[in-house]
Design a protein around this motif. Structure first.
Motif, PDB file in Angstrom:
ATOM      1  N   SER A  52      51.561  -8.945 -76.428  1.00 27.01           N
ATOM      2  CA  SER A  52      52.511  -8.713 -77.509  1.00 27.01           C
ATOM      3  C   SER A  52      53.617  -7.809 -77.002  1.00 27.01           C
ATOM      4  CB  SER A  52      51.795  -8.052 -78.694  1.00 27.01           C
ATOM      5  OG  SER A  52      52.711  -7.563 -79.630  1.00 27.01           O
ATOM      6  N   ASN A  53      54.748  -7.882 -77.624  1.00 27.50           N
ATOM      7  CA  ASN A  53      55.855  -6.997 -77.267  1.00 27.50           C
ATOM      8  C   ASN A  53      55.660  -5.595 -77.846  1.00 27.50           C
ATOM      9  OD1 ASN A  53      57.315  -8.991 -75.828  1.00 27.50           O
ATOM     10  ND2 ASN A  53      57.988  -9.862 -77.767  1.00 27.50           N
ATOM     11  N   HIS A  54      54.572  -5.386 -78.590  1.00 22.96           N
ATOM     12  CA  HIS A  54      54.326  -4.104 -79.239  1.00 22.96           C
ATOM     13  C   HIS A  54      53.089  -3.404 -78.699  1.00 22.96           C
ATOM     14  CE1 HIS A  54      57.437  -5.299 -82.026  1.00 22.96           C
ATOM     15  NE2 HIS A  54      56.808  -6.441 -82.196  1.00 22.96           N
TER      16      HIS A  54
ATOM     17  N   ASN B  10      50.585   0.141 -70.567  1.00 20.61           N
ATOM     18  CA  ASN B  10      49.931   0.896 -69.494  1.00 20.61           C
ATOM     19  C   ASN B  10      48.419   0.874 -69.653  1.00 20.61           C
ATOM     20  OD1 ASN B  10      52.323   1.584 -68.193  1.00 20.61           O
ATOM     21  ND2 ASN B  10      52.591   3.417 -69.432  1.00 20.61           N
ATOM     22  N   TYR B  11      47.928   1.194 -70.841  1.00 20.22           N
ATOM     23  CA  TYR B  11      46.478   1.163 -71.080  1.00 20.22           C
ATOM     24  C   TYR B  11      45.938  -0.251 -70.989  1.00 20.22           C
ATOM     25  CZ  TYR B  11      46.266   6.011 -72.612  1.00 20.22           C
ATOM     26  OH  TYR B  11      46.306   7.374 -72.648  1.00 20.22           O
ATOM     27  N   GLN B  12      46.622  -1.170 -71.587  1.00 25.62           N
ATOM     28  CA  GLN B  12      46.150  -2.548 -71.634  1.00 25.62           C
ATOM     29  C   GLN B  12      46.102  -3.156 -70.230  1.00 25.62           C
ATOM     30  OE1 GLN B  12      48.435  -5.242 -74.057  1.00 25.62           O
ATOM     31  NE2 GLN B  12      46.612  -6.391 -74.604  1.00 25.62           N
ATOM     32  N   LEU B  13      47.119  -2.900 -69.427  1.00 25.36           N
ATOM     33  CA  LEU B  13      47.145  -3.430 -68.067  1.00 25.36           C
ATOM     34  C   LEU B  13      46.048  -2.794 -67.213  1.00 25.36           C
ATOM     35  CD1 LEU B  13      48.483  -5.385 -66.157  1.00 25.36           C
ATOM     36  CD2 LEU B  13      50.156  -3.616 -65.599  1.00 25.36           C
TER      37      LEU B  13
ATOM     38  N   ASP C  45      54.417 -13.654 -80.370  1.00 24.58           N
ATOM     39  CA  ASP C  45      55.876 -13.463 -80.363  1.00 24.58           C
ATOM     40  C   ASP C  45      56.512 -13.692 -78.996  1.00 24.58           C
ATOM     41  OD1 ASP C  45      55.788 -12.788 -83.067  1.00 24.58           O
ATOM     42  OD2 ASP C  45      55.476 -10.669 -82.630  1.00 24.58           O
ATOM     43  N   ASN C  46      56.055 -14.717 -78.284  1.00 21.04           N
ATOM     44  CA  ASN C  46      56.631 -15.071 -76.979  1.00 21.04           C
ATOM     45  C   ASN C  46      56.628 -13.934 -75.963  1.00 21.04           C
ATOM     46  OD1 ASN C  46      57.229 -17.768 -77.723  1.00 21.04           O
ATOM     47  ND2 ASN C  46      59.030 -17.026 -78.830  1.00 21.04           N
ATOM     48  N   ALA C  47      55.639 -13.071 -76.051  1.00 20.56           N
ATOM     49  CA  ALA C  47      55.528 -11.962 -75.102  1.00 20.56           C
ATOM     50  C   ALA C  47      55.245 -12.508 -73.706  1.00 20.56           C
ATOM     51  CB  ALA C  47      54.418 -11.018 -75.523  1.00 20.56           C
ATOM     52  N   GLU C  48      55.636 -11.760 -72.706  1.00 23.33           N
ATOM     53  CA  GLU C  48      55.399 -12.155 -71.320  1.00 23.33           C
ATOM     54  C   GLU C  48      54.014 -11.706 -70.881  1.00 23.33           C
ATOM     55  OE1 GLU C  48      57.358 -11.372 -66.934  1.00 23.33           O
ATOM     56  OE2 GLU C  48      58.595 -11.115 -68.724  1.00 23.33           O
ATOM     57  N   LEU C  49      53.331 -12.555 -70.124  1.00 28.45           N
ATOM     58  CA  LEU C  49      52.022 -12.199 -69.583  1.00 28.45           C
ATOM     59  C   LEU C  49      52.203 -11.309 -68.358  1.00 28.45           C
ATOM     60  CD1 LEU C  49      50.132 -15.606 -69.780  1.00 28.45           C
ATOM     61  CD2 LEU C  49      49.707 -13.571 -71.153  1.00 28.45           C
ATOM     62  N   PRO C  50      51.269 -10.371 -68.133  1.00 25.75           N
ATOM     63  CA  PRO C  50      51.339  -9.552 -66.932  1.00 25.75           C
ATOM     64  C   PRO C  50      51.024 -10.396 -65.694  1.00 25.75           C
ATOM     65  CG  PRO C  50      49.319  -9.093 -68.129  1.00 25.75           C
ATOM     66  CD  PRO C  50      50.136 -10.028 -68.982  1.00 25.75           C
ATOM     67  N   ASP C  51      51.425  -9.919 -64.534  1.00 25.95           N
ATOM     68  CA  ASP C  51      51.263 -10.669 -63.283  1.00 25.95           C
ATOM     69  C   ASP C  51      49.868 -11.243 -63.067  1.00 25.95           C
ATOM     70  OD1 ASP C  51      53.916 -10.426 -62.633  1.00 25.95           O
ATOM     71  OD2 ASP C  51      53.639  -8.679 -61.356  1.00 25.95           O
ATOM     72  N   PRO C  52      48.776 -10.482 -63.303  1.00 25.35           N
ATOM     73  CA  PRO C  52      47.455 -11.059 -63.027  1.00 25.35           C
ATOM     74  C   PRO C  52      47.120 -12.296 -63.865  1.00 25.35           C
ATOM     75  CG  PRO C  52      47.278  -8.685 -63.332  1.00 25.35           C
ATOM     76  CD  PRO C  52      48.672  -9.093 -63.708  1.00 25.35           C
TER      77      PRO C  52
ATOM     78  N   ASN D 217      49.006 -19.853 -77.719  1.00 23.46           N
ATOM     79  CA  ASN D 217      49.945 -19.145 -78.580  1.00 23.46           C
ATOM     80  C   ASN D 217      49.238 -18.758 -79.878  1.00 23.46           C
ATOM     81  OD1 ASN D 217      52.074 -18.715 -80.630  1.00 23.46           O
ATOM     82  ND2 ASN D 217      53.424 -19.292 -78.943  1.00 23.46           N
ATOM     83  N   TYR D 218      49.463 -17.539 -80.321  1.00 22.68           N
ATOM     84  CA  TYR D 218      48.835 -17.035 -81.541  1.00 22.68           C
ATOM     85  C   TYR D 218      49.160 -17.912 -82.753  1.00 22.68           C
ATOM     86  CZ  TYR D 218      47.432 -13.812 -85.217  1.00 22.68           C
ATOM     87  OH  TYR D 218      46.832 -13.252 -86.315  1.00 22.68           O
ATOM     88  N   GLU D 219      50.326 -18.526 -82.739  1.00 21.77           N
ATOM     89  CA  GLU D 219      50.762 -19.364 -83.859  1.00 21.77           C
ATOM     90  C   GLU D 219      50.225 -20.800 -83.773  1.00 21.77           C
ATOM     91  OE1 GLU D 219      52.457 -18.143 -86.427  1.00 21.77           O
ATOM     92  OE2 GLU D 219      52.558 -16.178 -85.503  1.00 21.77           O
TER      93      GLU D 219
END
Length: 109
Positions: free
Chosen positions: A39-41, A45-48, A74-81, A89-91
């Protein structure tokens, strides 16, 4: 919807007085599958850090593989891993069906 799996979340499972990092590390080590909410929200740091710990723990315990199901909000970008991992998609109208099928395969591995 209840898919029949035990779900662990810090808000529900860490009790007052418990050491947060220890509880999270225990949960990571005892989990067969992680669901990553992109999510964009998020506090990235903790999540990664938790994602990387899960991946490292999984590779040690499960012969160099890891099971993470990314859910994108909300079209958030996935982290590199997770960039090479198929996400849902959540929707997506078939979200629960896709989660159920993915979990049933991943839990058996």
């Amino acid at each position: 919807a209840d898919l029949g799996y035990e779900i662990w979340s810090s808000q529900e499972n860490i009790l007052p007085g418990q050491v947060i990092e220890r509880q999270i590390n225990d949960a990571i080590e005892n989990s067969a599958v992680a669901i990553y909410l992109a999510s964009n929200h998020n506090d990235s740091n903790y999540q990664l850090r938790e994602l990387n710990e899960f991946i490292n723990s999984s590779r040690v315990n499960r012969k160099d593989s890891f099971s993470v199901i990314p859910i994108v909000i909300d079209n958030a970008e996935l982290p590199d891993p997770l960039k090479s991992v198929m996400y849902v998609n959540y929707e997506d109208a078939n979200l629960y069906d896709k989660l159920s099928r993915a979990l049933s395969v991943m839990v058996k591995e």
